[in-house]
Design a protein around this motif. Structure first.
Motif, short mmCIF file in Angstrom:
data_model
loop_
_atom_site.label_atom_id
_atom_site.label_comp_id
_atom_site.label_asym_id
_atom_site.label_seq_id
_atom_site.Cartn_x
_atom_site.Cartn_y
_atom_site.Cartn_z
N ALA A 179 0.84 -1.21 0.00
CA ALA A 179 0.00 0.00 0.00
C ALA A 179 0.87 1.25 0.00
CB ALA A 179 -0.93 -0.01 1.21
N ALA A 180 1.98 1.21 0.74
CA ALA A 180 2.90 2.35 0.77
C ALA A 180 3.51 2.58 -0.61
CB ALA A 180 3.99 2.11 1.81
N ALA A 181 3.89 1.49 -1.28
CA ALA A 181 4.47 1.60 -2.62
C ALA A 181 3.46 2.17 -3.60
CB ALA A 181 4.97 0.23 -3.09
N ARG A 182 2.24 1.69 -3.52
CA ARG A 182 1.18 2.16 -4.42
C ARG A 182 0.91 3.66 -4.20
NH1 ARG A 182 -3.21 -0.65 -6.94
NH2 ARG A 182 -2.70 -2.53 -5.74
N ALA A 183 1.04 4.11 -2.95
CA ALA A 183 0.78 5.51 -2.61
C ALA A 183 1.96 6.43 -2.91
CB ALA A 183 0.39 5.63 -1.14
N GLY A 184 3.06 5.85 -3.39
CA GLY A 184 4.22 6.67 -3.73
C GLY A 184 5.18 6.92 -2.59
N GLN A 185 5.00 6.22 -1.44
CA GLN A 185 5.92 6.38 -0.33
C GLN A 185 7.25 5.70 -0.65
OE1 GLN A 185 2.35 5.66 2.87
NE2 GLN A 185 4.44 5.38 3.61
N ARG A 186 8.31 6.21 -0.06
CA ARG A 186 9.63 5.60 -0.25
C ARG A 186 10.11 4.84 0.96
NH1 ARG A 186 13.95 9.48 -2.89
NH2 ARG A 186 14.94 7.43 -2.99
N ILE A 187 9.52 5.13 2.14
CA ILE A 187 9.95 4.48 3.38
C ILE A 187 8.72 4.07 4.19
CG2 ILE A 187 11.20 4.75 5.56
CD1 ILE A 187 13.02 6.73 4.21
N PHE A 188 8.77 2.87 4.73
CA PHE A 188 7.73 2.39 5.63
C PHE A 188 8.42 1.80 6.85
CE2 PHE A 188 4.99 -1.34 6.85
CZ PHE A 188 4.02 -0.59 7.51
N VAL A 189 8.12 2.33 8.03
CA VAL A 189 8.78 1.91 9.28
C VAL A 189 7.74 1.36 10.24
CG1 VAL A 189 10.16 2.67 11.25
CG2 VAL A 189 10.59 3.65 8.98
N ALA A 190 8.01 0.19 10.83
CA ALA A 190 7.06 -0.40 11.79
C ALA A 190 7.75 -1.49 12.59
CB ALA A 190 5.86 -0.98 11.07
N PRO A 191 7.38 -1.64 13.88
CA PRO A 191 7.82 -2.83 14.62
C PRO A 191 7.06 -4.05 14.12
CG PRO A 191 6.41 -1.46 16.00
CD PRO A 191 6.62 -0.72 14.72
N LEU A 192 7.75 -5.17 14.00
CA LEU A 192 7.17 -6.39 13.43
C LEU A 192 7.42 -7.56 14.37
CD1 LEU A 192 6.08 -8.10 10.93
CD2 LEU A 192 8.48 -8.36 10.33
N PHE A 193 6.40 -8.39 14.57
CA PHE A 193 6.58 -9.65 15.27
C PHE A 193 6.19 -10.78 14.34
CE2 PHE A 193 5.09 -13.23 17.87
CZ PHE A 193 6.28 -13.50 18.53
N ASP A 194 7.12 -11.73 14.12
CA ASP A 194 6.86 -12.83 13.19
C ASP A 194 6.93 -14.21 13.83
OD1 ASP A 194 9.58 -13.17 13.57
OD2 ASP A 194 10.14 -12.45 11.57
N ALA A 199 14.95 -3.95 6.11
CA ALA A 199 16.01 -4.12 7.10
C ALA A 199 15.38 -4.41 8.46
CB ALA A 199 16.87 -2.87 7.17
N PHE A 200 15.95 -5.40 9.16
CA PHE A 200 15.46 -5.82 10.47
C PHE A 200 16.50 -5.45 11.53
CE2 PHE A 200 13.68 -8.37 7.20
CZ PHE A 200 12.37 -8.64 7.58
N PHE A 201 16.04 -4.82 12.60
CA PHE A 201 16.93 -4.36 13.65
C PHE A 201 16.51 -4.92 15.00
CE2 PHE A 201 16.52 -1.12 10.39
CZ PHE A 201 17.83 -0.68 10.16
N GLU A 202 17.47 -5.03 15.90
CA GLU A 202 17.11 -5.31 17.28
C GLU A 202 16.22 -4.19 17.78
OE1 GLU A 202 20.40 -6.00 19.81
OE2 GLU A 202 21.22 -7.65 18.61
N ARG A 203 15.26 -4.55 18.61
CA ARG A 203 14.27 -3.59 19.07
C ARG A 203 14.92 -2.39 19.76
NH1 ARG A 203 10.09 -0.83 18.09
NH2 ARG A 203 9.13 0.05 19.92
#
Length: 277
Positions: free
Chosen positions: A165-180, A221-225
């Motif tokens: 959705a971010a790509a479709r909206a023209g954003q270049r960066i999307f940042v969020a905490p993720l749990f997998d 990119a995945f980072f330590e919290r």
């Protein structure tokens, strides 16, 4: 070389036979209807090696299946990688990763077993509930423990949907905490860099199904919290993956950066799975 978390993750959910149905979703994440239930096989091979690294060869295969379970996404990812060094030593690492993710992003059931050289090196299993305030993880393995999720945490399939959705909206960066669910260390910070914008459909002789779909190239990119609350995680990523995502959630080109070396993954087989809903 610790590949425990790195070999298991793609920003897609996973399935394990025997999981109970997910709690019915009140409202699926917008964009869920575009995601394709499918089976895919990827060929893996060594792409590049960092200076002074002892790695000389790497090859393997990744099998991925995602199923539309009506109120949830159920899928399974199996991964085998053979890594050889300059002394001729070859180590086989395998992982079997599975989750069941509610389509509204409210819950995740997860299971990961990883083996190196035929011996189990990691088992992680449990469930997580996600709320606007963060949520909670209840681990069953490697030990019966609980942990909190930071505010804004999202789950794997939701990450895929929102990145697109971010790509479709023209954003270049999307940042969020993720749990997998691939580690007992809890959530990670992620930064997704979208390059080239929203790409128009292109002919695809190998997979005609993808020929009519737009796509986006991104590097995750995945980072330590980061506990400072500033977002973006630590200065150096723990792991990075570059890929091309089509608007239906299928990825056909991957580059997985493990630090010492980079593995190239190419889609070799693709099969759709009819929805039972």
């Amino acid at each position: 070389m610790n590949l425990r978390r790195r070999l298991a993750w793609l920003p897609l959910a996973a399935f394990l036979a025997g999981f109970l149905p997910a709690t019915p979703s009140l409202a699926a994440e917008p964009g869920s209807e575009n995601m394709l239930a499918h089976r895919a096989a990827y060929r893996l091979k060594l792409d590049s090696v960092r200076d002074n690294a002892s790695i000389e060869q790497a090859e393997g295969i990744m099998l991925f299946e995602v199923i539309d379970a009506c109120d949830a996404w159920a899928s399974r990812q199996r991964f085998t990688l053979l890594v050889g060094d300059r002394d001729g030593n070859i180590v086989e690492t395998t992982s079997d990763y599975a989750t069941l993710e509610a389509k509204d992003g409210s819950s995740l059931r997860f299971s990961l077993t990883q083996m190196t050289g035929g011996a189990v090196t990691s088992r992680v299993a449990g469930e997580a509930s996600v709320t606007p305030q963060g949520g909670r993880i209840r681990y069953q393995e490697p030990a019966a423990t609980e942990d909190e999720l930071p505010p804004g945490t999202i789950l794997p399939m939701i990450h895929t949907i929102r990145s697109l959705a971010a790509a479709r909206a023209g954003q270049r960066i999307f940042v969020a905490p993720l749990f997998d669910g691939t580690s007992a260390d809890g959530a990670q910070d992620t930064t997704t860099i979208i390059s080239g914008g929203w790409l128009a459909p292109q002919p695809n002789a190998n997979f005609p199904l993808l020929s009519t779909l737009s796509s986006a190239r991104m590097r995750i990119a995945f980072f330590e919290r980061n506990t400072t609350g500033q977002g973006g995680g630590a200065a150096t990523p723990d792991y990075e993956v570059s890929l091309r995502y089509y608007e239906n959630g299928v990825a056909d080109e991957l580059k997985m950066d493990f630090g010492e070396f980079v593995v190239d993954g190419r889609l070799g087989e693709l099969q759709t799975i009819p929805s039972p809903c």
